[in-house]
Design a protein around this motif. Structure first.
Motif, short mmCIF file in Angstrom:
data_model
loop_
_atom_site.label_atom_id
_atom_site.label_comp_id
_atom_site.label_asym_id
_atom_site.label_seq_id
_atom_site.Cartn_x
_atom_site.Cartn_y
_atom_site.Cartn_z
N ASP A 54 25.55 -24.92 -16.69
CA ASP A 54 24.39 -25.38 -15.94
C ASP A 54 23.21 -25.41 -16.91
O ASP A 54 22.76 -24.38 -17.41
N ARG A 55 22.68 -26.61 -17.18
CA ARG A 55 21.68 -26.75 -18.24
C ARG A 55 20.34 -26.10 -17.92
O ARG A 55 19.73 -25.47 -18.78
N VAL A 56 19.88 -26.26 -16.69
CA VAL A 56 18.57 -25.72 -16.30
C VAL A 56 18.71 -25.10 -14.92
O VAL A 56 19.20 -25.75 -13.99
N ALA A 57 18.27 -23.83 -14.78
CA ALA A 57 18.44 -23.15 -13.49
C ALA A 57 17.33 -22.12 -13.31
O ALA A 57 16.59 -21.80 -14.24
N SER A 58 17.24 -21.58 -12.11
CA SER A 58 16.19 -20.60 -11.81
C SER A 58 16.49 -19.24 -12.42
O SER A 58 15.61 -18.37 -12.45
N ARG A 59 17.72 -19.01 -12.85
CA ARG A 59 18.08 -17.85 -13.68
C ARG A 59 18.86 -18.36 -14.87
O ARG A 59 19.64 -19.31 -14.75
N VAL A 60 18.66 -17.74 -16.02
CA VAL A 60 19.36 -18.18 -17.23
C VAL A 60 20.86 -18.10 -17.00
O VAL A 60 21.39 -17.08 -16.55
N ARG A 61 21.54 -19.21 -17.30
CA ARG A 61 22.97 -19.32 -16.99
C ARG A 61 23.83 -19.06 -18.23
O ARG A 61 23.38 -19.20 -19.37
N PRO A 62 25.10 -18.71 -18.03
CA PRO A 62 26.01 -18.50 -19.17
C PRO A 62 26.19 -19.77 -20.00
O PRO A 62 26.07 -20.89 -19.49
N VAL A 63 26.53 -19.58 -21.27
CA VAL A 63 26.74 -20.73 -22.15
C VAL A 63 27.94 -21.56 -21.68
O VAL A 63 27.95 -22.79 -21.84
N ARG A 64 28.93 -20.90 -21.14
CA ARG A 64 30.06 -21.58 -20.48
C ARG A 64 30.64 -20.63 -19.44
O ARG A 64 30.56 -19.41 -19.58
N GLU A 65 31.27 -21.22 -18.42
CA GLU A 65 31.98 -20.44 -17.41
C GLU A 65 33.29 -21.14 -17.07
O GLU A 65 33.32 -22.35 -16.82
N LEU A 66 34.37 -20.36 -17.08
CA LEU A 66 35.67 -20.90 -16.68
C LEU A 66 35.65 -21.25 -15.20
O LEU A 66 35.25 -20.44 -14.37
N LYS A 67 36.10 -22.47 -14.89
CA LYS A 67 36.14 -22.90 -13.49
C LYS A 67 37.52 -23.41 -13.06
O LYS A 67 37.70 -23.79 -11.90
N GLY A 68 38.47 -23.40 -13.96
CA GLY A 68 39.81 -23.84 -13.60
C GLY A 68 40.72 -23.78 -14.81
O GLY A 68 40.27 -23.77 -15.96
N PHE A 69 42.03 -23.73 -14.56
CA PHE A 69 43.01 -23.81 -15.64
C PHE A 69 44.34 -24.24 -15.06
O PHE A 69 44.60 -24.10 -13.85
N ILE A 70 45.18 -24.80 -15.91
CA ILE A 70 46.52 -25.19 -15.50
C ILE A 70 47.43 -25.03 -16.70
O ILE A 70 47.04 -25.32 -17.83
#
Length: 728
Positions: A654-670
């Motif tokens: 998430d590039r811009v948010a009301s709280r600083v967001r992680p550089v990346r977050e896992l959201k799925g895998f296969i």
């Protein structure tokens, strides 16, 4: 499976007839000295302890016994409870059955490296079958703590540092333990533990304090518990730590506010071992009665081993400090749990000596253990294609784990059948033809040198085509109360590696560990490194399957391997900083003097025996409607000559948010099986639900704006595609 506890008229009838002492008794969890898993060497002591426990059961002062084993003696416990106690309430029989019963599977952290929740569900199901056959109704597992500091030893019991992966494995293990029907004789009640933020103890020191923001608590540490509850878990165990100054075992805001009121959890909350007693040491309770009051009113239904509830709850109710309605509600939950698993209808459920003696499933469970073990291994490095090994090569197997049989299980294994364990030497010999050139040399002990050991190892290395070095942590280095300051190999093992590497022969390191390690010197620089964790009963056979290429490694790291211990805590999904390190600017940026702000081997990393190529990440539309979906795609190709399994991972930022967001977050895998030359298009679907977090105002949800998405083989690779979440 529904995680509700249906009303049972027998429960209400019992509550109306119970004395305060009998009610408190139902909330007591005590060591099972009738059938202890490690009997005292003095038989007279055993008899006395067993008689005392049975007398307490007879008096209605025991609701649950734990860490005993055996169907026959379990029947006697239940007979006393049902036939000789005043109200005939059956006893729950519980145990710490974490990653296997008689058949031992990989430690949970290792199994998480498979990136196969379905595998964890199958091993938990096999564990439940064996445990219930041995007279156990309830396990104190799974541990679902997120561990972001590898100095903490109990990370071995969980699924690593990532929230999404942790949620998938939490739910899978609950489903596996409990099965489809709680009343089935092979259904094992699951317990999500340790509630909550135990993995966030300061400096990775077990039992230490936790200072944590509300956002991190809700976005990182609570979700795996919610996943376990949603999967049907009917028990939650409290943590030892405090959270922002309030001990977890007396934390009303969490035990009642979040667990009961927000999530609607209908099950029981049980303390960890003497956690209510420890409120005194915390300085949170003035005395035993005060500790009992604080824990119970906060929402802790059951007290393990301290005896505080039995000793103090009746008087607390009589004095008005605890309302009888609160006591009845806790007792109701415990009795409803017993009714839900069918104990009132069949008190001898899961207490069949004939079933316990049946070995017909042993071969199937050993085959599953072997498969789980080889799927859990992670190939970090394979320079020059040194792996897989040729069976006609001259192999020198060395290191303290080469012949070892005492460090196969990993932490928290109480009931494993050691007669069925397979050492590395045994597994490798079984995989080689008769007369194969295999030399086995210990070289050193786990922590101490052996006289002439390094000299013998160097001599063997000079005669070999390849050296296989079996190094790592003793299993007692990880697990409860095993925090480490430096997460490195013991110096004597490092010295062995350095000496053998100096011969110039190719070195394959087999790393046995219960956490991420900071690899140094010849271990870090070895031609090949295979992380084998603690793999359980079938260790030797499984490692041989991978070493010789009968199975291509397919595991991925569930934890980041740092350059140095001093980087801890380190986790891939750290928030962005205002001074990120850039390739061409090193001063006055977020980095250490000695190392960049990155891992030696990142979360999600792992190699196969193939050559995998990823096409560009694409999205099917530049805009994601508030109530819509976006599809993220990439083509993955096996450009190698062997069939392999590849773990394709989806990450979002998430590039811009009301709280600083992680550089990346896992959201799925296969996990894909790819034949040589085969290409597959992989797609993932994202909605705003996947982009939600705890916002600056404390509410939970997504925020409109631009996002990056990667389909990649690890948490640091690939080029992103962008999309915009539109406003509602």
């Amino acid at each position: 499976m529904s995680n509700t506890l249906p009303a049972d008229p027998r429960v209400e009838s019992l509550i109306q007839r119970m004395t305060l002492e009998e009610k408190a008794g139902q909330l007591g969890v005590f060591a099972d000295m009738v059938r202890p898993f490690a009997p005292d060497v003095n038989p007279e002591t055993n008899v006395r302890n067993a008689a005392e426990v049975l007398e307490q059961v007879r008096a209605g002062r025991v609701g649950t016994l734990f860490n005993g084993v055996g169907a026959g003696a379990g029947r006697e416990i239940q007979r006393v409870a049902v036939e000789e106690s005043r109200l005939g309430i059956p006893v729950l029989l519980a145990a710490d059955v974490i990653h296997g019963m008689r058949t031992v599977f990989p430690i949970p952290l290792g199994e998480a490296a498979s990136f196969e929740p379905g595998l964890a569900e199958r091993t938990a199901r096999a564990t439940a079958i064996e445990a219930t056959a041995a007279g156990i109704h309830w396990t104190y597992a799974p541990a679902v703590d997120i561990a972001r500091d590898q100095r903490w030893g109990r990370g071995a019991e969980g699924a690593g540092e990532d929230v999404y992966l942790g949620c998938q494995f939490a739910a899978a293990r609950v489903r596996g333990f409990q099965g489809q029907d709680l009343r089935a004789p092979d259904s094992l009640l699951a317990t999500a533990k340790h509630f909550v933020a135990y993995g966030a103890v300061t400096a990775g020191l077990d039992y230490n304090f936790v200072e944590i923001s509300e956002g991190t608590l809700r976005d990182v540490h609570l979700p795996p518990f919610k996943a376990a509850v949603d999967a049907g878990a009917l028990a939650v165990m409290t943590a030892f730590n405090d959270i922002n100054g309030i001990p977890a075992s007396a934390n009303h805001a969490l035990l009642t506010g979040v667990l009961r009121n927000e999530w609607g959890f209908p099950g029981v909350v049980v303390s960890d071992y003497t956690a209510d007693m420890e409120l005194l040491a915390h300085g949170y309770a003035a005395d035993e009665a005060h500790a009992t009051e604080l824990a119970f009113v906060a929402g802790m239904d059951m007290s393990m081993q301290s005896g505080y509830y039995a000793a103090h709850l009746p008087a607390l109710v009589e004095s008005g400090r605890v309302r009888v309605e609160q006591l009845d509600a806790a007792v109701r939950r415990v009795l409803q749990l017993k009714a839900a698993i069918g104990l009132f209808d069949d008190p001898y459920r899961s207490l069949d000596p004939a079933r316990e003696a049946d070995t017909s499933l042993r071969a199937a469970h050993e085959a599953l253990a072997r498969d789980a073990a080889r799927r859990s291994m992670v190939l970090l490095k394979n320079e020059g294609g040194v792996l897989p090994l040729r069976r006609d090569a001259r192999i020198a197997l060395m290191g303290p784990f080469a012949r070892d049989m005492d460090n196969i299980e990993g932490c928290w294994t109480l009931f494993g059948d050691r007669s069925r364990y397979v050492s590395l030497e045994a597994g490798i010999r079984a995989a080689l033809p008769e007369g194969a050139a295999l030399q086995v040399v210990d070289g050193c002990g786990l922590e101490a040198p052996l006289e002439g050991g390094i000299e013998a190892a160097v001599a063997a290395a000079r005669e070999a085509d390849v050296v296989v070095l079996a190094l790592g942590e003793p299993q007692r280095y990880s697990g409860e109360a095993q925090s480490r300051v430096r997460i490195e190999l013991p110096p004597v093992q490092q010295a062995l590696a350095d000496a053998v590497a100096a011969t110039g022969k190719p070195v394959v390191v087999l790393l046995r560990n219960g956490r991420a390690l900071a690899l140094q010197g010849a271990v870090r620089d070895a031609q090949a490194i295979l992380v084998t964790w603690f793999l359980g009963s079938q260790t030797g056979h499984a490692v041989a399957d991978v070493l010789f290429g009968d199975h291509s490694p397919s595991g991925r790291l569930p934890v980041s391997f740092p350059h140095d211990s001093g980087q801890q805590p380190y986790f891939y999904n750290h928030p962005r900083t205002g001074r990120p390190e850039l390739a061409d600017m090193k001063e006055f940026k977020a980095r250490w003097r000695e190392y960049p702000h990155q891992a030696l081997y990142p979360f999600g990393h792992g190699l196969t025996y193939g050559r995998i190529e990823y096409g560009a990440t694409t999205v099917d539309a530049p805009a994601l409607a508030w109530d819509g979906e976006v599809v993220v795609r990439a083509t993955v190709r096996n450009a190698g000559e062997r069939a392999v399994e590849e773990v394709v991972q989806l990450y979002v930022h998430d590039r811009v948010a009301s709280r600083v967001r992680p550089v990346r977050e896992l959201k799925g895998f296969i996990k894909l099986l790819l034949q040589p030359g085969e290409s597959r298009e992989v797609e993932f679907r994202l909605s705003r639900v996947d982009l939600a977090f705890t916002r600056a105002d404390g509410t939970h949800g997504a925020e409109p704006g631009w996002f990056d998405a990667w389909v990649a083989p690890s948490s640091v690779t690939g080029e992103p595609a962008a999309f915009e979440l539109l406003s509602p």
